[in-house]
Design a protein around this motif. Structure first.
Motif, mmCIF file in Angstrom:
data_model
loop_
_atom_site.group_PDB
_atom_site.id
_atom_site.type_symbol
_atom_site.label_atom_id
_atom_site.label_comp_id
_atom_site.label_asym_id
_atom_site.label_seq_id
_atom_site.Cartn_x
_atom_site.Cartn_y
_atom_site.Cartn_z
ATOM 1 N N VAL A 113 5.702 -1.124 12.052
ATOM 2 C CA VAL A 113 6.896 -0.755 11.285
ATOM 3 C C VAL A 113 6.561 -0.626 9.804
ATOM 4 C CG1 VAL A 113 9.194 -1.511 10.565
ATOM 5 C CG2 VAL A 113 8.490 -1.770 12.947
ATOM 6 N N VAL A 114 5.795 -1.556 9.275
ATOM 7 C CA VAL A 114 5.406 -1.485 7.862
ATOM 8 C C VAL A 114 4.584 -0.226 7.594
ATOM 9 C CG1 VAL A 114 3.977 -2.587 6.089
ATOM 10 C CG2 VAL A 114 5.557 -3.961 7.444
ATOM 11 N N GLU A 115 3.710 0.119 8.533
ATOM 12 C CA GLU A 115 2.923 1.346 8.392
ATOM 13 C C GLU A 115 3.830 2.573 8.332
ATOM 14 O OE1 GLU A 115 -0.052 3.857 7.772
ATOM 15 O OE2 GLU A 115 -0.396 1.702 7.984
ATOM 16 N N ALA A 116 4.827 2.614 9.208
ATOM 17 C CA ALA A 116 5.756 3.747 9.221
ATOM 18 C C ALA A 116 6.524 3.831 7.902
ATOM 19 C CB ALA A 116 6.725 3.617 10.396
ATOM 20 N N MET A 117 6.979 2.696 7.388
ATOM 21 C CA MET A 117 7.705 2.682 6.120
ATOM 22 C C MET A 117 6.789 3.087 4.962
ATOM 23 S SD MET A 117 10.732 1.896 7.098
ATOM 24 C CE MET A 117 10.289 2.784 8.609
ATOM 25 N N PRO B 30 3.557 1.285 -5.562
ATOM 26 C CA PRO B 30 4.784 0.614 -5.117
ATOM 27 C C PRO B 30 4.855 0.446 -3.610
ATOM 28 C CG PRO B 30 5.283 2.272 -6.775
ATOM 29 C CD PRO B 30 3.838 2.453 -6.417
ATOM 30 N N ALA B 31 4.344 1.430 -2.855
ATOM 31 C CA ALA B 31 4.389 1.325 -1.396
ATOM 32 C C ALA B 31 3.482 0.209 -0.895
ATOM 33 C CB ALA B 31 3.990 2.655 -0.758
ATOM 34 N N LEU B 32 2.292 0.086 -1.474
ATOM 35 C CA LEU B 32 1.389 -0.999 -1.085
ATOM 36 C C LEU B 32 1.978 -2.348 -1.469
ATOM 37 C CD1 LEU B 32 -1.270 -1.978 0.043
ATOM 38 C CD2 LEU B 32 -2.331 -1.525 -2.178
ATOM 39 N N SER B 33 2.614 -2.410 -2.623
ATOM 40 C CA SER B 33 3.275 -3.640 -3.041
ATOM 41 C C SER B 33 4.379 -4.043 -2.059
ATOM 42 C CB SER B 33 3.873 -3.458 -4.447
ATOM 43 O OG SER B 33 4.578 -4.618 -4.852
ATOM 44 N N ALA B 34 5.161 -3.072 -1.621
ATOM 45 C CA ALA B 34 6.221 -3.349 -0.646
ATOM 46 C C ALA B 34 5.639 -3.811 0.685
ATOM 47 C CB ALA B 34 7.080 -2.101 -0.446
ATOM 48 N N ALA B 35 4.504 -3.218 1.079
ATOM 49 C CA ALA B 35 3.853 -3.639 2.318
ATOM 50 C C ALA B 35 3.369 -5.083 2.215
ATOM 51 C CB ALA B 35 2.690 -2.705 2.628
ATOM 52 N N LEU B 36 2.782 -5.443 1.087
ATOM 53 C CA LEU B 36 2.340 -6.817 0.875
ATOM 54 C C LEU B 36 3.524 -7.783 0.941
ATOM 55 C CD1 LEU B 36 -0.139 -6.194 -2.080
ATOM 56 C CD2 LEU B 36 -0.767 -6.923 0.222
ATOM 57 N N TYR B 37 4.617 -7.399 0.315
ATOM 58 C CA TYR B 37 5.827 -8.220 0.313
ATOM 59 C C TYR B 37 6.337 -8.421 1.737
ATOM 60 C CZ TYR B 37 10.648 -9.606 -0.854
ATOM 61 O OH TYR B 37 11.855 -10.266 -0.941
ATOM 62 N N ALA B 38 6.424 -7.347 2.501
ATOM 63 C CA ALA B 38 6.968 -7.418 3.859
ATOM 64 C C ALA B 38 6.072 -8.235 4.779
ATOM 65 C CB ALA B 38 7.169 -6.015 4.419
ATOM 66 N N LEU C 54 -6.340 9.451 7.282
ATOM 67 C CA LEU C 54 -6.755 8.401 8.207
ATOM 68 C C LEU C 54 -6.710 7.041 7.527
ATOM 69 C CD1 LEU C 54 -7.868 7.508 10.922
ATOM 70 C CD2 LEU C 54 -10.168 8.050 10.096
ATOM 71 N N THR C 55 -7.140 6.985 6.275
ATOM 72 C CA THR C 55 -7.066 5.732 5.529
ATOM 73 C C THR C 55 -5.617 5.296 5.355
ATOM 74 O OG1 THR C 55 -9.064 6.389 4.323
ATOM 75 C CG2 THR C 55 -7.789 4.565 3.420
ATOM 76 N N ALA C 56 -4.733 6.245 5.061
ATOM 77 C CA ALA C 56 -3.315 5.928 4.910
ATOM 78 C C ALA C 56 -2.714 5.405 6.210
ATOM 79 C CB ALA C 56 -2.547 7.166 4.443
ATOM 80 N N LEU C 57 -3.200 5.910 7.339
ATOM 81 C CA LEU C 57 -2.691 5.451 8.634
ATOM 82 C C LEU C 57 -3.082 4.009 8.929
ATOM 83 C CD1 LEU C 57 -3.337 8.637 10.821
ATOM 84 C CD2 LEU C 57 -1.120 7.720 10.106
ATOM 85 N N LEU C 58 -4.048 3.489 8.193
ATOM 86 C CA LEU C 58 -4.472 2.098 8.359
ATOM 87 C C LEU C 58 -4.004 1.227 7.196
ATOM 88 C CD1 LEU C 58 -8.140 2.754 9.550
ATOM 89 C CD2 LEU C 58 -6.193 2.070 10.966
ATOM 90 N N ALA C 59 -3.040 1.731 6.422
ATOM 91 C CA ALA C 59 -2.624 1.039 5.205
ATOM 92 C C ALA C 59 -2.079 -0.357 5.486
ATOM 93 C CB ALA C 59 -1.564 1.862 4.471
#
Length: 232
Positions: free
Chosen positions: A31-35, A69-77, A203-208
């Motif tokens: 889910v975090v990857e999709a967001m 900001p997206a990576l920050s949100a992923a870390l937060y989640a 591909l790297t983004a898909l593994l974020a």
């Protein structure tokens, strides 16, 4: 009566087994990857359309601006993920983290990207610059140090409420304070670079989300010390 008690005990254990925890982690990562992909879609689409010409380095940096900001949100989640299968809300946590941390993350991410663009442009035109060859090695080391610093800074600003100047100082301090974490993040960067070279930026983004989870794991000593020494 005994059957009811056994049922209650079984119910209390639901979601606590290793398979349930693994399922919760996989679901959260997906889910975090999709967001994450949704948040960076415009910049990622533009990035994939750019050619390999060195003149596009500043444009590539601009396209990468939403990644911070997206990576920050992923870390937060991921930091706030629940282990309870009945209480999984990773999408809500991601967007809350995005709202709360976007401004702070950009204050870290944008200057770092600008520095990367300068270094990248300089290295791409190094032959025309007429400077000693060891400058190239120095620039690569500066870029690597800046990237490790940015990783620490994003972890700190995503999980704690500090002023940007304090985040910058703490990120620098922890590079020397916890060299093992820096070394682990260096290995993570090597993996990410390898994935990008073998595949594509997409591909790297898909593994974020997996990279964000690894960044959190590597940053556990940093997080623990910030909680112990710099928060109430």
């Amino acid at each position: 009566m005994s059957t009811g008690t056994g049922g209650a005990a079984a119910g209390s254990r639901f979601g606590e087994g290793p398979l349930s925890r693994a399922a919760a982690l996989i679901y959260t990562l997906m889910v975090v990857e999709a967001m994450f992909l949704l948040a960076v879609a415009p910049g990622l689409a533009a990035l994939t359309l750019l050619g390999g010409d060195v003149s596009n380095v500043p444009l590539a940096a601009l396209c990468a601006l939403p990644l911070g900001p997206a990576l920050s949100a992923a870390l937060y989640a991921l930091r706030r993920r629940s282990r309870d299968l009945a209480d999984l809300r990773p999408a809500a946590a991601f967007w809350r983290g995005y709202r709360v941390n976007a401004a702070g993350a950009l204050k870290i991410w944008a200057p770092w990207l600008a520095g990367v663009a300068v270094v990248g442009t300089t290295l791409a035109n190094f032959a025309a610059a007429g400077v000693p060859g060891w400058w190239a090695a120095l620039l690569v080391l500066v870029a690597l140090g800046g990237l490790l610093w940015a990783g620490n800074a994003l972890v700190i600003t995503s999980l704690f409420a500090f002023r940007t100047v304090d985040v910058a100082r703490l990120a620098s301090y922890f590079l020397l304070r916890h060299p093992k974490a820096a070394l682990a993040n260096t290995s993570l960067l090597v993996v990410a670079a390898g994935v990008t070279m073998v595949g594509t930026e997409l591909l790297t983004a898909l593994l974020a989300s997996a990279f964000a989870a690894a960044l959190l794991r590597n940053g556990r000593p940093v997080i623990a010390e910030v909680e112990e020494r710099f928060t109430a």
